[in-house]
Scaffold this motif. Sequence first.
Motif: not given
Length: 389
Positions: A288-301, A354-364
């Motif tokens: 289970x993973x909450x969605x991240x809003x598009x504006x909150x995606x940032x450069x970084x880890x 690997x196309x489709x591999x989920x990208x997770x940032x800040x737990x989202x």
Amino acid sequence: MPVKRHSVARTLGIALFAILLTYTGMVRSIPSSITIFQGENADSQLKKLPGIELENDQEGMSVKWLGLFRLKKVNVSVVPDQYLMACGNVAGVKMEIDGLLVISLSDVEIQGGASVNPAKDAGIRTGDRITGAQGQELHNAQDLLGLVKGSNGTTLSLDVMRLGTKLTLEVKPERAAGDGQYHIGVWIRDSAAGIGTITYYDPETLDFGALGHGISDIDTKELVPLKRGKIFEAAIISIKKGMPGSPGELSGVFMEDWGPVGTVEENMECGIYGSLEPAKRGSLEGRPCPLGSPGAVREGNAVILSDIAGAGVTSYDVQILKIIRDPVSGKKSISLQVSDEDLLAVTGGIIQGMSGSPIIQDGRLVGAVTHVFVNDPQRGYGILIERMQ
């Protein structure tokens, strides 16, 4: 001397005016309203400018200069978190094409040495879909082949779809000098298959999204028109490591004897979509993973989830290098680079499959991997999750 003072004052005035114009443009680039999920920080969606401060107030957020002058008000809407199950499982995809896709035309050499192309003469083009013949629906390539071979040169009426328009074209098969059989001079395809990665599924509806891009025909380069499709569990049998100028790939076998994991119902620019079989839900390692809003995606880890070795879905470290938010970026709205040494040792970076591999940032869940840079397999593109839904 007065002339020099006037010149200095004029220069300062022009400089201040230029700075004012720059700040005005930058402030205008800050949206008047934003939507965030619960738990997200609205600051992450707003540009930080020198001398500009963001301050919460009862109406949302205020953009202030030097902490004194309010330049803009930003309305903030907070919506409940939306959860999806982030997957990363490798799957085999099999699709039946809606009609018979014409991938190329080929001349037929007849008695006497002349070359003709009945299909071309009838007006058939590469990219057309032949859906019927003689008033009958065609289910596969063998159906058309049988009608042509048994025609004895009699003109056939073909139902053809071209760019959404239905055509009826008359084609007269010709007997080939080589095999003595009748031909119309087309190469056709009735199905497509490949390896990809499931991005997510909805735990309530069991609807899934995968790949982050649609499946295109290797010859026409157009999206494959889907009639029906299925996804299966896949066993990885080999990994070709990516090298500059030579993309790597996953090779595997479809576990068809185990039954389909789900059905594919749509093949679109930003992914393939369908429904999971309820009994197969447990075969996916969704978390289970909450969605991240598009504006909150940032450069970084960030991390990506993938099952490249067939030993279970694993998290691998990546760096998001750039977010491209314009509406035409589509499948290439995230630029990323693999930094995980374990993944680099096995695959060299991002490889086909690997196309489709989920990208997770800040737990989202913020996106999915879509493409690799051919000349730099450590780098690739991803798609923002909002564009996959």
